[in-house]
Design a protein around this motif. Sequence first.
Motif, PDB file in Angstrom:
ATOM      1  N   ALA A  64      76.470  37.632  44.180  1.00  0.00           N
ATOM      2  CA  ALA A  64      76.583  38.779  43.268  1.00  0.00           C
ATOM      3  C   ALA A  64      75.259  39.517  43.112  1.00  0.00           C
ATOM      4  O   ALA A  64      75.230  40.754  43.124  1.00  0.00           O
ATOM      5  CB  ALA A  64      77.089  38.302  41.912  1.00  0.00           C
ATOM      6  N   ASP A  65      74.157  38.787  42.961  1.00  0.00           N
ATOM      7  CA  ASP A  65      72.863  39.439  42.733  1.00  0.00           C
ATOM      8  C   ASP A  65      72.481  40.335  43.910  1.00  0.00           C
ATOM      9  O   ASP A  65      72.116  41.499  43.720  1.00  0.00           O
ATOM     10  CB  ASP A  65      71.768  38.394  42.499  1.00  0.00           C
ATOM     11  N   ARG A 201      71.606  37.960  35.073  1.00  0.00           N
ATOM     12  CA  ARG A 201      72.537  37.677  36.161  1.00  0.00           C
ATOM     13  C   ARG A 201      73.921  38.279  35.897  1.00  0.00           C
ATOM     14  O   ARG A 201      74.593  38.741  36.824  1.00  0.00           O
ATOM     15  CB  ARG A 201      72.626  36.161  36.342  1.00  0.00           C
ATOM     16  N   GLN A 202      74.328  38.297  34.646  1.00  0.00           N
ATOM     17  CA  GLN A 202      75.646  38.819  34.303  1.00  0.00           C
ATOM     18  C   GLN A 202      75.758  40.310  34.570  1.00  0.00           C
ATOM     19  O   GLN A 202      76.830  40.810  34.915  1.00  0.00           O
ATOM     20  CB  GLN A 202      75.967  38.512  32.838  1.00  0.00           C
ATOM     21  N   ARG A 205      76.505  40.666  38.244  1.00  0.00           N
ATOM     22  CA  ARG A 205      77.884  40.257  38.538  1.00  0.00           C
ATOM     23  C   ARG A 205      78.886  41.289  38.029  1.00  0.00           C
ATOM     24  O   ARG A 205      79.878  41.601  38.694  1.00  0.00           O
ATOM     25  CB  ARG A 205      78.154  38.885  37.922  1.00  0.00           C
ATOM     26  N   LYS A 206      78.619  41.833  36.851  1.00  0.00           N
ATOM     27  CA  LYS A 206      79.503  42.851  36.284  1.00  0.00           C
ATOM     28  C   LYS A 206      79.506  44.096  37.165  1.00  0.00           C
ATOM     29  O   LYS A 206      80.552  44.718  37.392  1.00  0.00           O
ATOM     30  CB  LYS A 206      79.037  43.203  34.873  1.00  0.00           C
ATOM     31  N   CYS A 208      79.092  44.254  40.345  1.00  0.00           N
ATOM     32  CA  CYS A 208      79.922  43.977  41.519  1.00  0.00           C
ATOM     33  C   CYS A 208      81.400  44.073  41.171  1.00  0.00           C
ATOM     34  O   CYS A 208      82.201  44.639  41.937  1.00  0.00           O
ATOM     35  CB  CYS A 208      79.608  42.593  42.081  1.00  0.00           C
ATOM     36  N   VAL A 215      82.152  39.139  46.451  1.00  0.00           N
ATOM     37  CA  VAL A 215      80.929  38.337  46.420  1.00  0.00           C
ATOM     38  C   VAL A 215      81.259  36.905  46.837  1.00  0.00           C
ATOM     39  O   VAL A 215      82.396  36.449  46.715  1.00  0.00           O
ATOM     40  CB  VAL A 215      80.269  38.338  45.022  1.00  0.00           C
ATOM     41  N   ASP A 217      80.086  32.938  46.280  1.00  0.00           N
ATOM     42  CA  ASP A 217      79.332  32.003  45.453  1.00  0.00           C
ATOM     43  C   ASP A 217      78.949  30.792  46.292  1.00  0.00           C
ATOM     44  O   ASP A 217      79.799  29.972  46.661  1.00  0.00           O
ATOM     45  CB  ASP A 217      80.157  31.578  44.233  1.00  0.00           C
TER      46      ASP A 217
END
Length: 355
Positions: A64-65, A201-202, A205-206, A208, A215, A217
Amino acid sequence: MGPHPAVAAIRLAVRRVLHDILDEHDLSAHHLSERSRTPSRTPATASHERPPSPLVLVACSGGADSMALASALAFEAPRLGIRAGGITVDHGLQAGSDLRAAEVVLRLRELGLDPAESVAVSVGRDGGPEAAARDARYAALDAAAEQHGASAVLLGHTRDDQAETVLLGLARGSGIRSLSGMAAVSGAGGRYRRPFLQLDRQTARKACMVQSLPVWDDPHNTDPAYTRSRLRHEGLPALEKALGKGVVEALARTAQLSRDDADALDAWASRAEAGVRDADGGLECAGLYALPPAVRRRILRRAAIEAGAPAGSLFARHIEEVDRLITGWRGQRAINLPGKVVARRQGGRLVIRQG
């Protein structure tokens, strides 16, 4: 209606870094033009020449990042006249990693990044699996940047990653430099840039999710066999439970403050070193003794590295032993350091060299 707040945040972070890269590129091109200008070329002619647009690569694992970073780069770069590409590194540590890398390359190309390619590496064992994978990854990114003539490589480290790095440094007990975490700009010539160190980090992810970006993981990120994974899923949540929310932000802030302090002490040590060197290049013990410990130990560490001690193998305990040759001299024997480097006191001088 503008983009989602998460998307706006990642784009703004990338835009700021791209502006910095563009300014540096233009300044470098200007200096090069000034040096290469001949009498036959008039200033007016030179001023109308435009340097080629810089290339910026994003290191993308498919997580995600880095996918959020790739999407923001693909959006912002064309608006600033910057070429944008992407590199994914196949560490070969999991079955099907080559197929996963090919999928990431496809996603990068769909975003419009060019070049977009995968680089396979062989991960060694030095320093443990995490360190070995990191070394192999950066070596591959360095080679890719050189091959394509990239001005910079963007990395997707977030504020959460910074907090984890600070805690890992604290556990090593290696001093203020370890607490300074990751720099926003690092590598040879400032090659590596980390736009997301102020974002959590959120947010990535949001971004994306709202852009419907697929993404991946990495299972290693949840594998308790890895120290960073245990810290992420056990250590930090326990700290937040005990101390309350805000631990990640506080650790990231500590990293910046520690970096500022460490940079100032490094600069002090650089200036002070000239005053304690004798005509033969040795270090004068009396001059070293008069310096503050933090400054003196930096000089000793630098001298050991210059003599051939590998920086990654030179720990605080090594420097403390060498420091005792200055502050606690009792006629003790020479100190053996990594890289077959030896430090000994001879007639009021500290000599650090191989052999």
